[in-house]
Structure formats: C-alpha cells, structure tokens
Enzyme design. Structure first.
Site, PDB file in Angstrom:
ATOM      1  N   HIS A 183       0.814  -1.222   0.000  1.00 40.87           N
ATOM      2  CA  HIS A 183       0.000   0.000   0.000  1.00 40.87           C
ATOM      3  C   HIS A 183       0.844   1.267   0.000  1.00 40.87           C
ATOM      4  O   HIS A 183       0.323   2.352  -0.252  1.00 40.87           O
ATOM      5  CB  HIS A 183      -0.977  -0.009   1.188  1.00 40.87           C
ATOM      6  N   ASP A 214       0.259  -7.605   1.154  1.00 40.03           N
ATOM      7  CA  ASP A 214       0.680  -6.225   1.431  1.00 40.03           C
ATOM      8  C   ASP A 214       2.194  -6.107   1.497  1.00 40.03           C
ATOM      9  O   ASP A 214       2.752  -5.489   2.413  1.00 40.03           O
ATOM     10  CB  ASP A 214       0.047  -5.719   2.731  1.00 40.03           C
ATOM     11  N   SER A 292       4.681   2.193   7.954  1.00 40.92           N
ATOM     12  CA  SER A 292       4.405   1.056   7.074  1.00 40.92           C
ATOM     13  C   SER A 292       5.632   0.701   6.244  1.00 40.92           C
ATOM     14  O   SER A 292       6.237   1.551   5.600  1.00 40.92           O
ATOM     15  CB  SER A 292       3.241   1.386   6.147  1.00 40.92           C
TER      16      SER A 292
END
Length: 440
Positions: A183, A214, A292
């Site tokens: 993402h 992911d 992230s």
C-alpha cells in the site's frame, strides 16, 4: 535591647551553619575529585597495560560503592559474584572476581593524573540500549520512501484521480532489494527512496508487488545509493512478550524513529489492504502512518514488517511475520513475479454442536470442520463434497473449532497451513463422508 541581642545571636548562628554547610560541600567535592582521580588512574593503567594483572583492578568494595553513589561510575554484579566497574572515560569494563579488604587501590605503575580545577563530574553513563548494534545496523538499512500515486477513477473510467503524495518506510534485504508494503507504492507513478543521514533521493522502481500479503520489492539502479548500506536478515516468529523495536519514518517528523514494544498475540488477521486472512503479529509498539514497511527488530534479526494498526484502540499494531515474507519472496524468486497465497476454495463451519456431530455420525474421538460451501472453480470441487467433515490437513488433526496446534500451547486456524502452500503443491486431506473415512 534584649530582643536585639537575641536577633544578633540568631544571625550569627545561622551564618555559622551556612559556613559549615559550605565546608561540607567543599569536602564532598574534594572526595569526588579524589575518587575521580582514582578511577582515571585505573583507566590509564588498563589502557597502557596489555596484561590483566590484579594491579589494574579496583578491589575495594566500600570505595566502589562510594564511586557509584557519587555518580562517577556505574556497576553491575557479574555471574561469578565479582564487581563490574564501568568508567565514564573509557569504554573498557573492569572485572574483579575477588573483593578484598584493602583500603586503597593497588598500583604497581606510577601514573600522572591531571584533574580539572572545575571539579565538574560528568553524569554516569546511560545503560546501553537493549538492542545494541542491531539498531545501528537497522539505521544503515531502513529507508524513507516517497511515492507519487494516481488511483483509477471507477466512476469515470476513462481518467484517473488527481495525483497524491504518500510516504512510507522500507529496509534493505540481501541482493540489493528493498522490502516495503504494497500500500506504500500502490498505484504508483513515481517512487523515490532516501537513506538515513543522506539528503539525496534516488529513483526506485517496483520489481514485484503482492496486494494480498501487502508486500512489495523495490530496486534502485543508482550504484551510489548502495554505498554504506547493510542488509537485514529474517528471523523467526517471536513468542509472546518478546521485545521488538519498530524502526521507520512515522508522521510527526522527518527523521528516523525507533519505538519499542512486546508481542501481544500471534494469529491470522484480516489484512486491510488486500482484505485477506493471513498470519499477523500484534504488538503494543506505536505504529503510525509512515511506519508502514519498516522492520520490527528482535535481537539482531527482522521479526516482521509493520503494516497496520487497529483504529479506535490504543497500542495495538500489527506486523507481517517472517513466514509470510519468505513465502512472498520465494514466489518472486522462483517465478519472477508475485504468485499469491493458496486457498482451498471452500467455506467451513465448526462442529462443536453435539446434535450436529451426531447427525454426521462423528465419534467422540473425532474432530474436524464441516464443509458448507465449495467454489465450483476450485480443485477441491472435484474431490470434496458439501457436508464432508475435514478431519486432518497434511496429517495435522483439526479441532472442532477449526484450529490446529501451533508452538507451545498455542492454537491457530488451519487456514494458515493452507496459505503457506505454494501453487500446484498437493495436500493430503482426511475426510469423513457419510460415516466413512476417506483420504484425498
């Protein structure tokens, strides 16, 4: 007149008390300087001597205790009962396995010691960080990722939405690869990376991306980027309450950030980006937007990749565990592209209800799950039937609630065993159909 005389006496007594306090402070300062001199003597003797003779060791316990109390040194008790002394002026540890009653330091070599007139004693050293050199290695591996993305417009399919800029983290693996979250680079049109301590940004391109898990792999062609970079190594799934440190570039600042926490839970969790159920590790370290793609360090290895948190809750973050990372990387290495995670293509329900178990003729010793729906396009549609009871997967018995044994007294849904399979691999399934055992 009498009152005035009493006031003068009181003032005189107060001034004498202040003088005594000043004298005590001076004596105390002299004592600290003397202890500092002794400590520096030890340090200089130790640095100038290649041997570990007893003359280089501080053996007097009361003196050592006083040094610690006055903030000159810090001490630790070793396993064999000796006293560890750490100098604020030297990175060397001094260890005395025997503590004698000698009143002064044993010195065989004459050493000149200079003491500053200021008498200022530096503060005691802070204890070394728990992760030590591992964090230093991580700082030379973690990068900040700048992405320019343009998402498709599903209401106006002939055009894209306006461009947006996002930021995330990543880290270097062997083979000059950068691992990050999918993402972070989803719908990308332009990707830049910047390493820690450098003002320059380097162009990167996405080599492989797996929205399901992911994860994504980036490559940087500029050889200057790789100067001074070190790669991190993957570890294993941590146990509960094991400490981890999350390294990345979260919102709230531009520099690198390190947050520490412990493992709270290990179980399959829904990945928000791909809407899939895969294994995830819950930790209580702060994971914010920008974290992230950053590594979660355990010891000197990577325990996972930070990727999401639970909105509306406090101190609940999630990292992608090593088995999922290895599955993704091995698939890319073998096929040159992302191949995905496997599934049986069926829906199951627990068999904890007694009447349900009696209806399907399950014995008291039998455990398993009931097949309630099968995807007609899956291979399982050719072998399994609705209302079959799956008793075991690859020889691992499945409990009535759909879980299988996992590590030390932990349980996990059997979907994890399925997801760790590679495409075109076979699995042995034991089923109960109409009261009869079958193996497929």
């Amino acid at each position: 007149g009498g009152g005035g005389g009493g006031g003068a006496a009181a003032i005189t007594a107060a001034s004498k008390g202040k003088e005594k306090e000043k004298e005590k402070e001076k004596e105390k300062e002299k004592e600290r300087v003397r202890m500092l001199t002794l400590l520096r003597t030890v340090a200089k003797i130790r640095s100038s001597s290649s041997s570990s003779s007893s003359s280089c060791l501080l053996r007097h316990r009361p003196l050592a205790t006083s040094l610690v109390r006055n903030g000159v040194i810090s001490n630790r008790t070793s396993e064999d009962g000796g006293l560890w002394l750490f100098s604020t002026f030297s990175p060397t540890f001094y260890h005395s396995t025997t503590i004698s009653n000698q009143v002064e330091l044993e010195v065989e070599v004459e050493v000149e010691v200079e003491v500053e007139d200021s008498g200022i004693i530096p503060p005691p050293p802070s204890p070394p960080y728990e992760y030590g050199g591992a964090i230093e290695v991580a700082l030379d591996s973690v990068v900040k990722i700048f992405t320019v993305a343009s998402s498709p417009n599903y209401f106006l399919p002939w055009q894209n939405k306006s461009q947006r800029e996002t930021m995330g983290s990543g880290f270097v693996l062997s083979g000059r690869r950068i691992l990050t979250n999918a993402h972070v680079v989803a719908d990308h049109t332009f990707v830049l990376v910047r390493k820690h301590g450098s003002p320059n940004k380097y162009r990167a391109h996405v080599h492989a991306i797996g929205h399901e898990c992911d994860l994504a792999i980036l490559h940087v062609d500029d050889p200057d980027f790789w100067n001074g970079m070190t790669s991190l190594h993957l570890g294993h799934i941590p146990f509960l309450q094991q400490a981890v440190a999350v390294v990345g570039y979260p919102q709230g600042g531009d520099n690198i950030s390190v947050t520490k926490g412990v493992v709270s839970r290990v179980e399959p969790t829904q990945y928000v980006h791909g809407a899939t159920q895969l294994m995830a590790i819950q930790i209580d370290a702060a994971i914010n937007p920008g974290n992230s793609g950053g590594p979660a360090i355990m010891g000197d290895k990577v325990a996972g990749v930070a990727f999401q948190n639970l909105s509306g809750a406090e101190n609940i973050g999630y990292i992608i565990p090593v088995p999922v990372i290895k599955h993704f990387i091995s698939g890319v290495e073998e096929c040159g592209k992302y191949v995905g995670f496997c599934s049986l293509g069926l829906s199951c329900q627990p068999t904890e209800n007694v009447q349900l178990r009696e209806y399907f003729r399950m014995g008291n010793e039998m455990t398993g799950v009931l097949v309630s729906k099968i995807n007609p396009l899956s291979d399982a549609h050719r072998i399994l039937k609705k209302d079959d009871i799956i008793l075991a997967f690859d020889g691992v018995p499945i409990a009535n609630d759909g879980t299988v044994p996992f590590r030390n007294r932990e349980r996990i849904t059997f979907d994890h065993l399925v997801s760790m399979k590679k495409p075109n691999e076979t699995a042995k399934i034991r089923v109960l159909r109409d009261g009869i055992h079958y193996s497929h």
